[in-house]
Design a protein around this motif. Structure first.
Motif, short mmCIF file in Angstrom:
data_model
loop_
_atom_site.label_atom_id
_atom_site.label_comp_id
_atom_site.label_asym_id
_atom_site.label_seq_id
_atom_site.Cartn_x
_atom_site.Cartn_y
_atom_site.Cartn_z
N ARG A 105 -10.00 11.66 -0.69
CA ARG A 105 -8.72 10.95 -0.49
C ARG A 105 -8.71 10.25 0.88
NH1 ARG A 105 -2.99 13.58 -2.26
NH2 ARG A 105 -4.22 13.72 -4.18
N ALA A 106 -9.29 10.91 1.88
CA ALA A 106 -9.39 10.28 3.21
C ALA A 106 -10.26 9.03 3.13
CB ALA A 106 -9.94 11.28 4.23
N GLN A 107 -11.37 9.09 2.39
CA GLN A 107 -12.23 7.90 2.24
C GLN A 107 -11.45 6.78 1.55
OE1 GLN A 107 -15.02 8.38 4.03
NE2 GLN A 107 -14.03 10.35 4.17
N ASP A 140 -5.43 -3.63 4.69
CA ASP A 140 -4.19 -4.01 5.37
C ASP A 140 -4.41 -4.51 6.78
OD1 ASP A 140 -2.80 -3.32 3.14
OD2 ASP A 140 -2.18 -1.35 3.86
N GLU A 141 -5.44 -3.99 7.43
CA GLU A 141 -5.68 -4.32 8.83
C GLU A 141 -6.57 -5.54 8.98
OE1 GLU A 141 -6.10 0.04 10.47
OE2 GLU A 141 -7.65 -1.31 11.23
N TYR A 142 -7.46 -5.75 8.03
CA TYR A 142 -8.54 -6.71 8.27
C TYR A 142 -8.72 -7.70 7.11
CZ TYR A 142 -13.06 -8.35 10.02
OH TYR A 142 -14.09 -9.13 10.50
N THR A 161 0.83 -1.21 0.00
CA THR A 161 0.00 0.00 0.00
C THR A 161 0.86 1.26 0.00
OG1 THR A 161 -1.60 -1.24 1.31
CG2 THR A 161 -1.95 1.11 1.14
N LYS A 190 -6.56 1.16 4.23
CA LYS A 190 -6.19 0.78 5.60
C LYS A 190 -6.98 -0.47 6.03
CE LYS A 190 -7.09 3.25 9.89
NZ LYS A 190 -6.73 2.33 10.93
N ARG A 230 -8.30 6.27 1.76
CA ARG A 230 -7.34 5.70 2.73
C ARG A 230 -8.03 4.84 3.78
NH1 ARG A 230 -3.88 11.06 2.72
NH2 ARG A 230 -2.36 10.49 1.12
N ILE A 231 -9.27 5.16 4.11
CA ILE A 231 -9.99 4.29 5.04
C ILE A 231 -10.12 2.88 4.44
CG2 ILE A 231 -12.26 3.87 6.11
CD1 ILE A 231 -12.42 6.92 6.60
N ARG A 254 -15.37 -16.55 9.03
CA ARG A 254 -16.41 -15.61 9.46
C ARG A 254 -16.03 -14.18 9.04
NH1 ARG A 254 -17.34 -11.79 12.81
NH2 ARG A 254 -15.31 -11.89 13.81
N LYS A 255 -14.76 -13.83 9.23
CA LYS A 255 -14.31 -12.48 8.87
C LYS A 255 -14.38 -12.26 7.36
CE LYS A 255 -11.27 -11.42 12.76
NZ LYS A 255 -9.88 -11.11 13.17
N TRP A 276 -5.87 -10.09 5.94
CA TRP A 276 -5.39 -11.07 6.91
C TRP A 276 -6.23 -12.33 6.91
CZ3 TRP A 276 -0.68 -10.88 8.54
CH2 TRP A 276 -0.03 -9.65 8.61
N LYS A 328 -19.56 -6.35 3.56
CA LYS A 328 -19.27 -4.91 3.68
C LYS A 328 -18.99 -4.31 2.30
CE LYS A 328 -15.62 -1.99 5.71
NZ LYS A 328 -15.92 -1.20 6.92
#
Lengths: 241, 241
Positions: free
Chosen positions: B91-93, B102-104, B67, B99, B95-96, B163-164, B107, B171
């Protein structure tokens, strides 16, 4: 006008707070009370439907996620004080560190924080009261976390998180042994985001963060605490725990 | 000159690859062979000491983390094709969403991928051969993951990751029901980073990603696969699995 919603000066709430103060931007600060679960209240979910702090209201546009808010402030509210290196390579190094906080460092510290603090916030509630609290949480994953905090986290999970905390502070100390700041030779969002998690660990995690094992990490924590705009944060914003 | 080190066109390797092709930047592409553990070889660890792909060599400066490389390309190699919205809020949206991958999202999919594929890569090795492979891995966390892949991941972990995955594709589909693209009304790094994980899930995870349950997610996957520069990637770069 900027309006900033957060808890007290710690963890994710602290990240954009440090950026706002460092840049000396004018903003209205609305502190929410975690003990009354104010972030799950209807008035706040109308602002951030995920029921999480921090959030930034910039003339009616709501920016969420602490690290994203920090970059947004640099993008949308540039000041003489820059918290991102201009050099593109250095900026990439900064982002490797802010990404690492969000992906790794903050999670292990957070689980132990929930184990120690959040579990106490819900232990006095009856089952029915607790279910009412959980029902107001809009994100399913967060409901799971609150239930776990009440039931007690499994010991093998707590052990694993402590192992990760040990490896995290080792990584920070090793890097700070050879570098004054985390990225680009200047105080950046990398320092702000990592400091927000690491500050105070010499008390809560003294077995890992101490003068002998992590002298460079402590030097850096003290160096950041000595900044005038960091002192203004802690003078103005009451701590919760 | 840009030189890009990666595995084939999937997961984290695919993210900057899509950005490089979409921007039509000239670069030398060095494909590493995961089956021979080439990313843990001495020659590659001299480039990325963490022994991970992808990595970008930009005139001798090595940028890592998929990223971060994507944002770096936008910063350091601006082109007429923009993969980040100009508007700061959009741009903030974006990055959400990057992110969140990368976080969820990455994985849970990654653990199942390791369970299905990486475990097969190491099952034919003797214990001594496997220990040699592990000894070459520079990151302790990765050593843990390789051991787990060989021993077999615990079933409760695999169940939780599934499940995730279910909650992740839900989502995405919900958001794409009302939005052509993930952020800012345009094809951005948010789409690139999420597509790199989601592409092909209609085959590997058909119980979650199918015409009935996630029509919007499939529409978006097809829309991205139809882009000329995405087709060029899959035509030029051989798949491994």
């Amino acid at each position: 006008m900027l309006k900033f919603y957060s808890f007290g000066p710690g963890a994710n709430s602290l990240k954009p707070m440090l950026a706002l103060y460092e840049k000396q931007l004018a903003f209205e600060h609305k502190l929410l009370n975690p003990r009354t679960f104010e972030h799950h209240s209807e008035w706040y979910k109308a602002i951030n439907p995920r029921g999480q702090v921090p959030a930034l209201d910039d003339d009616g546009r709501i920016v969420t996620e602490s690290t994203v808010i920090c970059e947004y402030l640099e993008d949308a509210h540039p000041t003489a004080v820059k918290l991102r290196p201009d050099d593109h390579f250095d900026r990439a190094q900064m982002r490797i560190w802010t990404k690492w906080v969000d992906e790794y460092f903050c999670w292990c510290v957070s689980t132990i924080g929930w184990h120690r603090h959040v579990s106490k916030m819900v232990e006095h509630l009856s089952d029915a009261e607790f279910e009412e609290v959980v029902a107001r949480i809009p994100v399913a994953e967060q409901q799971v976390k609150w239930r776990r905090a009440r039931e007690g986290f499994p010991q093998d999970l707590l052990d694993e998180e402590m192992r990760k905390i040990g490896s995290s502070v080792r990584k920070l100390d090793d890097h700070l042994a050879d570098n004054e700041w985390l990225a680009g030779g200047m105080y950046t969002l990398a320092d702000i985001c990592n400091f927000s998690i690491a500050n105070g660990m010499e008390r809560g995690f003294a077995e890992f963060v101490n003068r002998e094992d992590t002298p460079h990490l402590l030097r850096w924590i003290e160096q950041i605490n000595a900044r005038a705009n960091v002192q203004r944060v802690f003078a103005n914003v009451p701590r919760e725990f």
